[in-house]
Design a protein around this motif. Sequence first.
Motif, PDB file in Angstrom:
ATOM      1  N   ALA A 217     -79.093 -24.535  29.682  1.00  0.00           N
ATOM      2  CA  ALA A 217     -79.176 -25.981  29.910  1.00  0.00           C
ATOM      3  C   ALA A 217     -80.525 -26.551  29.508  1.00  0.00           C
ATOM      4  O   ALA A 217     -80.613 -27.705  29.067  1.00  0.00           O
ATOM      5  CB  ALA A 217     -78.894 -26.289  31.383  1.00  0.00           C
ATOM      6  N   ALA A 218     -81.584 -25.750  29.656  1.00  0.00           N
ATOM      7  CA  ALA A 218     -82.929 -26.224  29.336  1.00  0.00           C
ATOM      8  C   ALA A 218     -83.254 -26.100  27.852  1.00  0.00           C
ATOM      9  O   ALA A 218     -84.326 -26.535  27.417  1.00  0.00           O
ATOM     10  CB  ALA A 218     -83.956 -25.447  30.157  1.00  0.00           C
ATOM     11  N   LEU A 302     -84.213 -28.655  34.810  1.00  0.00           N
ATOM     12  CA  LEU A 302     -85.272 -29.639  34.555  1.00  0.00           C
ATOM     13  C   LEU A 302     -86.641 -28.972  34.606  1.00  0.00           C
ATOM     14  O   LEU A 302     -87.517 -29.240  33.760  1.00  0.00           O
ATOM     15  CB  LEU A 302     -85.196 -30.762  35.587  1.00  0.00           C
ATOM     16  CG  LEU A 302     -84.006 -31.724  35.491  1.00  0.00           C
ATOM     17  CD1 LEU A 302     -84.036 -32.706  36.663  1.00  0.00           C
ATOM     18  CD2 LEU A 302     -83.986 -32.467  34.167  1.00  0.00           C
ATOM     19  N   TRP A 303     -86.836 -28.106  35.598  1.00  0.00           N
ATOM     20  CA  TRP A 303     -88.102 -27.366  35.713  1.00  0.00           C
ATOM     21  C   TRP A 303     -88.349 -26.526  34.463  1.00  0.00           C
ATOM     22  O   TRP A 303     -89.444 -26.544  33.893  1.00  0.00           O
ATOM     23  CB  TRP A 303     -88.061 -26.484  36.965  1.00  0.00           C
ATOM     24  CG  TRP A 303     -89.114 -25.414  36.999  1.00  0.00           C
ATOM     25  CD1 TRP A 303     -90.443 -25.566  37.284  1.00  0.00           C
ATOM     26  CD2 TRP A 303     -88.933 -24.013  36.720  1.00  0.00           C
ATOM     27  NE1 TRP A 303     -91.099 -24.354  37.211  1.00  0.00           N
ATOM     28  CE2 TRP A 303     -90.196 -23.388  36.873  1.00  0.00           C
ATOM     29  CE3 TRP A 303     -87.822 -23.236  36.385  1.00  0.00           C
ATOM     30  CZ2 TRP A 303     -90.365 -22.015  36.679  1.00  0.00           C
ATOM     31  CZ3 TRP A 303     -87.993 -21.863  36.201  1.00  0.00           C
ATOM     32  CH2 TRP A 303     -89.251 -21.270  36.343  1.00  0.00           C
ATOM     33  N   LEU A 304     -87.322 -25.796  34.019  1.00  0.00           N
ATOM     34  CA  LEU A 304     -87.505 -24.924  32.867  1.00  0.00           C
ATOM     35  C   LEU A 304     -87.698 -25.724  31.585  1.00  0.00           C
ATOM     36  O   LEU A 304     -88.478 -25.318  30.707  1.00  0.00           O
ATOM     37  CB  LEU A 304     -86.324 -23.970  32.728  1.00  0.00           C
ATOM     38  CG  LEU A 304     -86.455 -22.920  31.621  1.00  0.00           C
ATOM     39  CD1 LEU A 304     -87.729 -22.092  31.793  1.00  0.00           C
ATOM     40  CD2 LEU A 304     -85.231 -22.020  31.580  1.00  0.00           C
ATOM     41  N   ALA A 305     -87.020 -26.863  31.440  1.00  0.00           N
ATOM     42  CA  ALA A 305     -87.247 -27.711  30.273  1.00  0.00           C
ATOM     43  C   ALA A 305     -88.708 -28.165  30.223  1.00  0.00           C
ATOM     44  O   ALA A 305     -89.323 -28.220  29.147  1.00  0.00           O
ATOM     45  CB  ALA A 305     -86.310 -28.918  30.305  1.00  0.00           C
ATOM     46  N   HIS A 306     -89.275 -28.465  31.394  1.00  0.00           N
ATOM     47  CA  HIS A 306     -90.696 -28.818  31.473  1.00  0.00           C
ATOM     48  C   HIS A 306     -91.570 -27.630  31.075  1.00  0.00           C
ATOM     49  O   HIS A 306     -92.573 -27.797  30.355  1.00  0.00           O
ATOM     50  CB  HIS A 306     -91.035 -29.275  32.888  1.00  0.00           C
ATOM     51  CG  HIS A 306     -92.505 -29.395  33.147  1.00  0.00           C
ATOM     52  ND1 HIS A 306     -93.252 -30.466  32.702  1.00  0.00           N
ATOM     53  CD2 HIS A 306     -93.373 -28.562  33.800  1.00  0.00           C
ATOM     54  CE1 HIS A 306     -94.523 -30.298  33.070  1.00  0.00           C
ATOM     55  NE2 HIS A 306     -94.618 -29.157  33.733  1.00  0.00           N
ATOM     56  N   VAL A 307     -91.200 -26.432  31.529  1.00  0.00           N
ATOM     57  CA  VAL A 307     -91.964 -25.221  31.206  1.00  0.00           C
ATOM     58  C   VAL A 307     -91.913 -24.925  29.706  1.00  0.00           C
ATOM     59  O   VAL A 307     -92.936 -24.616  29.085  1.00  0.00           O
ATOM     60  CB  VAL A 307     -91.413 -24.020  32.014  1.00  0.00           C
ATOM     61  CG1 VAL A 307     -91.924 -22.698  31.448  1.00  0.00           C
ATOM     62  CG2 VAL A 307     -91.804 -24.148  33.476  1.00  0.00           C
ATOM     63  N   SER A 313     -89.971 -32.958  26.648  1.00  0.00           N
ATOM     64  CA  SER A 313     -89.127 -33.292  27.805  1.00  0.00           C
ATOM     65  C   SER A 313     -89.678 -34.437  28.640  1.00  0.00           C
ATOM     66  O   SER A 313     -88.926 -35.202  29.242  1.00  0.00           O
ATOM     67  CB  SER A 313     -88.944 -32.060  28.686  1.00  0.00           C
ATOM     68  OG  SER A 313     -90.179 -31.632  29.243  1.00  0.00           O
ATOM     69  N   LYS A 314     -91.012 -34.539  28.720  1.00  0.00           N
ATOM     70  CA  LYS A 314     -91.662 -35.607  29.487  1.00  0.00           C
ATOM     71  C   LYS A 314     -91.104 -35.700  30.917  1.00  0.00           C
ATOM     72  O   LYS A 314     -90.725 -36.768  31.401  1.00  0.00           O
ATOM     73  CB  LYS A 314     -91.516 -36.958  28.773  1.00  0.00           C
ATOM     74  CG  LYS A 314     -92.236 -37.025  27.429  1.00  0.00           C
ATOM     75  CD  LYS A 314     -92.064 -38.379  26.772  1.00  0.00           C
ATOM     76  CE  LYS A 314     -92.940 -38.525  25.545  1.00  0.00           C
ATOM     77  NZ  LYS A 314     -92.679 -37.495  24.514  1.00  0.00           N
ATOM     78  N   ILE A 315     -91.071 -34.558  31.584  1.00  0.00           N
ATOM     79  CA  ILE A 315     -90.564 -34.481  32.957  1.00  0.00           C
ATOM     80  C   ILE A 315     -91.728 -34.404  33.929  1.00  0.00           C
ATOM     81  O   ILE A 315     -92.592 -33.521  33.815  1.00  0.00           O
ATOM     82  CB  ILE A 315     -89.646 -33.254  33.128  1.00  0.00           C
ATOM     83  CG1 ILE A 315     -88.383 -33.420  32.286  1.00  0.00           C
ATOM     84  CG2 ILE A 315     -89.281 -33.031  34.594  1.00  0.00           C
ATOM     85  CD1 ILE A 315     -87.513 -32.184  32.228  1.00  0.00           C
ATOM     86  N   ASP A 316     -91.773 -35.305  34.883  1.00  0.00           N
ATOM     87  CA  ASP A 316     -92.785 -35.288  35.941  1.00  0.00           C
ATOM     88  C   ASP A 316     -92.146 -34.650  37.183  1.00  0.00           C
ATOM     89  O   ASP A 316     -91.448 -35.310  37.949  1.00  0.00           O
ATOM     90  CB  ASP A 316     -93.266 -36.700  36.259  1.00  0.00           C
ATOM     91  CG  ASP A 316     -94.399 -36.712  37.300  1.00  0.00           C
ATOM     92  OD1 ASP A 316     -94.682 -35.647  37.897  1.00  0.00           O
ATOM     93  OD2 ASP A 316     -94.979 -37.796  37.526  1.00  0.00           O
ATOM     94  N   LEU A 317     -92.407 -33.369  37.362  1.00  0.00           N
ATOM     95  CA  LEU A 317     -91.758 -32.639  38.456  1.00  0.00           C
ATOM     96  C   LEU A 317     -92.224 -33.111  39.825  1.00  0.00           C
ATOM     97  O   LEU A 317     -91.496 -32.960  40.813  1.00  0.00           O
ATOM     98  CB  LEU A 317     -91.989 -31.134  38.296  1.00  0.00           C
ATOM     99  CG  LEU A 317     -91.212 -30.488  37.151  1.00  0.00           C
ATOM    100  CD1 LEU A 317     -91.688 -29.064  36.917  1.00  0.00           C
ATOM    101  CD2 LEU A 317     -89.715 -30.511  37.420  1.00  0.00           C
TER     102      LEU A 317
END
Length: 344
Positions: A217-218, A302-307, A313-317
Motif C-alpha cells: 500500500a505504501a 501512511l507511516w511507511l509511505a512517509h518513511v 508523500s508530504k505526510i505529517d505524522l
Amino acid sequence: MRTTLVRQWRLRIGLLIATLLPALPAWSATAPTELPPHSVYSTAPPLTVLVYSLDPNLLAGWNFPLNKMAGLGMSTSARYLLPSTRNLPVLGGWDPGDKLELERILAIHPKLALLWAPYLDSAHLGDELHRIGVPTLAVNLKDLNDYPAAFRLLGERLGETDRGEQLAAAFQKILDRLRQIRSNIPQAQRRTVYYAEGVDGLMTDSADSPHTQVIRAAGGVNVFTGKATTLKGMEQVSMGQVLAWNPDVILVQDPVFYRRIYHLSAWQGLQAVKTHRVYLIPREPFNWMDRPPSLMQGLGALWLAHVLYPQQSKIDLNQEVPAFFKTFLHIDITASQAKAIWQP
C-alpha cells in the motif's frame, strides 16, 4: 479438581441444550440489529479490532491477552484503549496459533459471532458456533480495500449505520491518498523493503501475504517474492538471502532485535544498515504492520509511505496519527504522544 469438573459439566450441558435447538442460520439482513453490550464475538483479531472501532460497547472480548505477547508474536497495548475495554475476557479465536475456548464463549452468551473471510470462514467453524447457539456473519477482509465495505456491512447489521458510513468514508480517504502517492512514484524509483521478523530477523512474509499489505500500500517493493506456505506466515530465510537482496529499508518487528541489528557484524554490510534506514514498526495500541493484521495497517501504510518517500508523500505524522486515533480508536492523543508512538 472440583472446579474443573464443574466447568466440564457446564460445557457439556450447554452443548447438549444447543444440540436440541433448531439449526441456526447465518446472520441475515432480517436479523435484529439492536444488540446488547458485549454481545459480539469476533473469531479473529482483524474483526475484533473492527468491532472495537465501530462500537467498543458491543465487543464481547479479546482474542489474546492485552499487554503481553501471544501466539505468533501478536501483541496489544492497552495504554491507548478505552478503559471500559481493558478488562474484557480473553475468548481465544481461530487465528492460527489460537485455541478456541467454547466454554468461555458459551459463558458470555454472544448474540453474534464474526468469521474472517476469505481466510477463516469455513463451514466447520460456523458449525462449531451454531452448535452452541451462536449465529454467525462472515465479513470479507482480504486486503485493505475491503475495509470501507466491511465498515458499512457491520454498521448496517449492528444498528450503527451512521458510524459505519463515517469510518468507511475516512478509510477510503486513506486508500485514495495512498493510491495517489503510489502513482507519483515510478516503478524504477520504488524502495526495496525487507520485513525482519523473529528474534534474529531471519523470518519474513511474502510479497502477496496479508501480513505485508502495508508494504504494498505504501509503494514499497518486498524483496521476498516467494509464495507463503501458511496463512500464519513467518517464513524462514537465510542471512545469505538477505545479503543478496540488500534492501534499501528494513522493517523490524521485534524490539530486542531492533536494538541489536546495528551491532551485529553479519548485518553491517547491508545498504539499509549502512544508511541507518532500519525502522521499528509502531505497535500502539495494535501493531501497525500485522500480528495481528487490522485496520491499523491503514495508518501503518501512511507511516511507511512517509518513511520511504518523505518528499513525495508530504505526510505529517504528528497530525495524521492523532486524527486516526480519534476517528478509529475513540482516543485523543497529543502530537508529542503521537511522535513517541511512530518514532520510538
